[in-house]
Design a protein around this motif. Structure first.
Motif, PDB file in Angstrom:
ATOM      1  N   VAL A  49      -8.863  -6.639   9.614  1.00  0.00           N
ATOM      2  CA  VAL A  49     -10.062  -6.358   8.816  1.00  0.00           C
ATOM      3  C   VAL A  49      -9.617  -6.036   7.387  1.00  0.00           C
ATOM      4  CG1 VAL A  49     -12.328  -5.368   9.247  1.00  0.00           C
ATOM      5  CG2 VAL A  49     -10.474  -4.744  10.714  1.00  0.00           C
ATOM      6  N   ASN A  50     -10.513  -6.278   6.436  1.00  0.00           N
ATOM      7  CA  ASN A  50     -10.187  -5.957   5.050  1.00  0.00           C
ATOM      8  C   ASN A  50      -9.916  -4.457   4.909  1.00  0.00           C
ATOM      9  OD1 ASN A  50     -10.301  -8.543   4.024  1.00  0.00           O
ATOM     10  ND2 ASN A  50     -12.473  -8.404   3.507  1.00  0.00           N
ATOM     11  N   PRO A  51      -8.989  -4.080   4.025  1.00  0.00           N
ATOM     12  CA  PRO A  51      -8.627  -2.662   3.889  1.00  0.00           C
ATOM     13  C   PRO A  51      -9.759  -1.821   3.305  1.00  0.00           C
ATOM     14  CG  PRO A  51      -7.516  -3.987   2.223  1.00  0.00           C
ATOM     15  CD  PRO A  51      -8.226  -4.943   3.127  1.00  0.00           C
ATOM     16  N   LYS A  56      -9.690   6.612   6.441  1.00  0.00           N
ATOM     17  CA  LYS A  56     -10.490   5.429   6.762  1.00  0.00           C
ATOM     18  C   LYS A  56      -9.591   4.242   7.122  1.00  0.00           C
ATOM     19  CE  LYS A  56     -14.487   6.535   3.891  1.00  0.00           C
ATOM     20  NZ  LYS A  56     -15.249   6.153   2.694  1.00  0.00           N
ATOM     21  N   GLN A  57      -8.527   4.080   6.344  1.00  0.00           N
ATOM     22  CA  GLN A  57      -7.614   2.954   6.570  1.00  0.00           C
ATOM     23  C   GLN A  57      -6.882   3.097   7.899  1.00  0.00           C
ATOM     24  OE1 GLN A  57      -7.367   0.152   4.764  1.00  0.00           O
ATOM     25  NE2 GLN A  57      -5.957  -0.597   6.328  1.00  0.00           N
ATOM     26  N   TRP A  64      -9.743  12.049  -2.693  1.00  0.00           N
ATOM     27  CA  TRP A  64     -10.124  10.646  -2.562  1.00  0.00           C
ATOM     28  C   TRP A  64      -9.049   9.882  -1.792  1.00  0.00           C
ATOM     29  CZ3 TRP A  64      -7.477   6.326  -4.261  1.00  0.00           C
ATOM     30  CH2 TRP A  64      -8.129   5.101  -4.112  1.00  0.00           C
ATOM     31  N   LEU A  65      -7.797  10.107  -2.167  1.00  0.00           N
ATOM     32  CA  LEU A  65      -6.688   9.398  -1.531  1.00  0.00           C
ATOM     33  C   LEU A  65      -6.629   9.695  -0.036  1.00  0.00           C
ATOM     34  CD1 LEU A  65      -4.171   7.604  -1.807  1.00  0.00           C
ATOM     35  CD2 LEU A  65      -2.886   9.687  -2.291  1.00  0.00           C
ATOM     36  N   ARG A  86       0.821  -1.212   0.000  1.00  0.00           N
ATOM     37  CA  ARG A  86       0.000   0.000   0.000  1.00  0.00           C
ATOM     38  C   ARG A  86       0.856   1.264   0.000  1.00  0.00           C
ATOM     39  NH1 ARG A  86      -2.706  -0.776   4.399  1.00  0.00           N
ATOM     40  NH2 ARG A  86      -4.204  -2.078   3.332  1.00  0.00           N
ATOM     41  N   ASN A  87       1.885   1.314   0.829  1.00  0.00           N
ATOM     42  CA  ASN A  87       2.715   2.527   0.921  1.00  0.00           C
ATOM     43  C   ASN A  87       3.357   2.878  -0.412  1.00  0.00           C
ATOM     44  OD1 ASN A  87       2.085   2.926   3.579  1.00  0.00           O
ATOM     45  ND2 ASN A  87       3.895   1.848   4.354  1.00  0.00           N
ATOM     46  N   THR A  88       3.828   1.875  -1.134  1.00  0.00           N
ATOM     47  CA  THR A  88       4.452   2.120  -2.440  1.00  0.00           C
ATOM     48  C   THR A  88       3.427   2.671  -3.431  1.00  0.00           C
ATOM     49  OG1 THR A  88       5.952   0.282  -2.018  1.00  0.00           O
ATOM     50  CG2 THR A  88       5.790   1.053  -4.281  1.00  0.00           C
ATOM     51  N   ALA A  89       2.261   2.068  -3.462  1.00  0.00           N
ATOM     52  CA  ALA A  89       1.219   2.520  -4.395  1.00  0.00           C
ATOM     53  C   ALA A  89       0.763   3.936  -4.061  1.00  0.00           C
ATOM     54  CB  ALA A  89       0.038   1.555  -4.360  1.00  0.00           C
TER      55      ALA A  89
END
Length: 186
Positions: free
Chosen positions: A107-109, A99-100, A92-93, A44-47
């Motif tokens: 839990v699912n991301p 939220k994350q 959005w990001l 996630r951090n890379t993306a």
């Protein structure tokens, strides 16, 4: 998992392959979501940083394009489209990151790396065509004037007599060449 392990060493020792496949499916049903969450958390951090870099790059380009004469052919509407797309995806990001941040690891991301990549592609699809928009070609009237000027220059050269002359291939010319001194080649 412990029940499956006990079955494997006790009753599963002599079980047929189909029973093993069923037990493997049960274990994967529990394990695959865990593996998915782990992969998402590590990539996630890379993306996210890739998307943030692209947003920043495009915002910097938009700011420099307004002052640069090289991009004068890009309209204000296109510039505002670029700004709004960067702002939309950026908001959005940051909403998704908020939220994350509140979710536990089991839990699912709130969003996946694929979502981030899709937003990155969406941003690039909107801004790159504007960014690489070619300058409009000069009007045809200017080309016609250039062609007329070239034609006039061409008629001036013909009139001045600078036109190349064809080579003399008659017998008299060949005899004159034989009488001329031979060229020293040593």
């Amino acid at each position: 998992l412990e029940d499956t392990e006990n079955w494997l060493y006790e009753d599963g020792f002599d079980a047929p392959k189909s029973v093993y496949a069923e037990k493997l499916a049960e274990v994967k049903k529990m394990g695959d979501p865990i593996v998915f969450r782990y992969r998402e958390s590590t990539t996630r951090n890379t993306a996210v940083s890739s998307l943030q870099r692209n947003i920043e790059k495009y915002k910097n380009w938009v700011q420099s394009a307004q002052a640069d004469e090289k991009y004068a052919h890009i309209t204000e509407e296109e510039i505002s489209t670029c700004y709004s797309k960067c702002d939309d995806i950026s908001s959005w990001l940051y909403d998704m990151l908020d939220k994350q941040g509140g979710l536990p690891a089991n839990v699912n991301p709130a969003f996946t790396c694929q979502d981030v990549q899709n937003k990155n592609k969406e941003l690039t699809a909107v801004i790159n065509p504007i960014m690489n928009k070619p300058k409009p070609k000069p009007k045809k009237e200017e080309k016609k004037k250039d062609e007329e000027a070239k034609k006039e220059e061409g008629t001036d050269e013909k009139a001045s007599g600078d036109e190349p002359q064809p080579m003399d291939t008659s017998e008299e010319a060949a005899k004159e060449e034989e009488k001329a001194e031979p060229m020293d080649t040593q």
